[in-house]
Scaffold this active site. Structure first.
Site, PDB file in Angstrom:
ATOM      1  N   ASP A   1     -49.764  46.803  10.242  1.00  0.00           N
ATOM      2  CA  ASP A   1     -50.483  45.824   9.421  1.00  0.00           C
ATOM      3  C   ASP A   1     -50.544  46.331   7.977  1.00  0.00           C
ATOM      4  O   ASP A   1     -50.798  47.500   7.724  1.00  0.00           O
ATOM      5  CB  ASP A   1     -51.900  45.593   9.977  1.00  0.00           C
ATOM      6  CG  ASP A   1     -52.513  44.328   9.440  1.00  0.00           C
ATOM      7  OD1 ASP A   1     -52.697  43.384  10.227  1.00  0.00           O
ATOM      8  OD2 ASP A   1     -52.803  44.267   8.226  1.00  0.00           O
ATOM      9  N   ILE A   2     -50.308  45.415   7.047  1.00  0.00           N
ATOM     10  CA  ILE A   2     -50.279  45.776   5.626  1.00  0.00           C
ATOM     11  C   ILE A   2     -51.683  46.144   5.125  1.00  0.00           C
ATOM     12  O   ILE A   2     -51.824  46.841   4.120  1.00  0.00           O
ATOM     13  CB  ILE A   2     -49.678  44.606   4.803  1.00  0.00           C
ATOM     14  CG1 ILE A   2     -49.066  45.072   3.505  1.00  0.00           C
ATOM     15  CG2 ILE A   2     -50.676  43.492   4.580  1.00  0.00           C
ATOM     16  CD1 ILE A   2     -48.227  44.021   2.796  1.00  0.00           C
TER      17      ILE A   2
ATOM     18  N   ASN B   1     -56.592  36.488  17.061  1.00  0.00           N
ATOM     19  CA  ASN B   1     -57.456  35.576  16.302  1.00  0.00           C
ATOM     20  C   ASN B   1     -56.897  34.164  16.402  1.00  0.00           C
ATOM     21  O   ASN B   1     -55.684  33.974  16.277  1.00  0.00           O
ATOM     22  CB  ASN B   1     -57.519  35.990  14.830  1.00  0.00           C
ATOM     23  CG  ASN B   1     -58.316  37.267  14.633  1.00  0.00           C
ATOM     24  OD1 ASN B   1     -59.316  37.481  15.307  1.00  0.00           O
ATOM     25  ND2 ASN B   1     -57.868  38.117  13.736  1.00  0.00           N
TER      26      ASN B   1
ATOM     27  N   VAL C   1     -52.501  34.107   9.542  1.00  0.00           N
ATOM     28  CA  VAL C   1     -51.064  33.888   9.706  1.00  0.00           C
ATOM     29  C   VAL C   1     -50.860  33.043  10.956  1.00  0.00           C
ATOM     30  O   VAL C   1     -51.238  33.465  12.067  1.00  0.00           O
ATOM     31  CB  VAL C   1     -50.282  35.218   9.810  1.00  0.00           C
ATOM     32  CG1 VAL C   1     -48.804  34.937  10.037  1.00  0.00           C
ATOM     33  CG2 VAL C   1     -50.478  36.063   8.553  1.00  0.00           C
TER      34      VAL C   1
ATOM     35  N   HIS D   1     -49.954  36.668  16.943  1.00  0.00           N
ATOM     36  CA  HIS D   1     -49.714  38.109  16.876  1.00  0.00           C
ATOM     37  C   HIS D   1     -50.886  38.795  17.549  1.00  0.00           C
ATOM     38  O   HIS D   1     -52.027  38.336  17.457  1.00  0.00           O
ATOM     39  CB  HIS D   1     -49.576  38.565  15.417  1.00  0.00           C
ATOM     40  CG  HIS D   1     -50.647  38.022  14.524  1.00  0.00           C
ATOM     41  ND1 HIS D   1     -50.617  36.737  14.044  1.00  0.00           N
ATOM     42  CD2 HIS D   1     -51.787  38.580  14.075  1.00  0.00           C
ATOM     43  CE1 HIS D   1     -51.690  36.518  13.320  1.00  0.00           C
ATOM     44  NE2 HIS D   1     -52.432  37.616  13.323  1.00  0.00           N
TER      45      HIS D   1
ATOM     46  N   HIS E   1     -53.151  42.060  17.645  1.00  0.00           N
ATOM     47  CA  HIS E   1     -53.544  43.248  16.876  1.00  0.00           C
ATOM     48  C   HIS E   1     -53.809  44.393  17.856  1.00  0.00           C
ATOM     49  O   HIS E   1     -54.573  44.228  18.823  1.00  0.00           O
ATOM     50  CB  HIS E   1     -54.847  43.001  16.120  1.00  0.00           C
ATOM     51  CG  HIS E   1     -54.788  41.983  15.022  1.00  0.00           C
ATOM     52  ND1 HIS E   1     -54.718  42.327  13.682  1.00  0.00           N
ATOM     53  CD2 HIS E   1     -54.802  40.633  15.052  1.00  0.00           C
ATOM     54  CE1 HIS E   1     -54.721  41.224  12.949  1.00  0.00           C
ATOM     55  NE2 HIS E   1     -54.771  40.169  13.746  1.00  0.00           N
TER      56      HIS E   1
END
Ligand code: AMP
Length: 113
Positions: free
Chosen positions: A31-32, A88, A97, A101, A103
């Site tokens: 993750d950025i 999420n 986004v 995905h 996490h």
């Protein structure tokens, strides 16, 4: 034309990001904006906007994402100390986004939810 997600752009190499895991159906990146020492996103190559858009056809794919996540947790040595897996969905969960995905978060004591 449907807009591409940031994750599709990463997969197509239109945005730079190190892909830390990849198979035919799934890839993973760091993750950025990490919230913990380990914060990895496990992403299906197939774009599904939210968890609400999953169908029975995706059963195996979602299961594989969880297996990839637990393998990455082991490879990062956080399997025994512990980690959190999180999806999420939509605005109350602050999904940003719209390409599902998973996490994988760990490497420190996490706050309760
Ligand atoms: P969510 O809020 O569940 O939709 O999570 C989206 C996640 O994607 C956030 O934690 C962002 O920090 C992360 N993110 C957005 N753009 C990038 C990127 N280019 N590379 C890696 N992670 C990203």
């Amino acid at each position: 034309m449907v807009e591409k997600s940031v994750f599709e752009m990463i997969l197509n190499k239109e945005i730079e990001s190190e892909i830390i895991y990849e198979d035919e159906e799934i890839f993973a990146i760091n993750d950025i904006n990490p919230v913990a020492p380990v914060h990895i996103l496990i992403i299906p190559k197939k774009k599904v906007a939210t968890m609400n858009d999953l169908t029975e056809e995706d059963e195996l794919l979602v299961g594989k994402m969880v297996i990839v996540a637990k393998n990455l947790a082991k490879s990062r040595n956080i399997d025994e100390s512990g980690y959190r897996l999180l999806w999420n969905t939509n605005k109350d969960a602050m999904q940003t986004v719209f390409h599902i995905h998973l996490h994988l978060i760990g490497g420190t004591m996490l706050k309760g939810i």
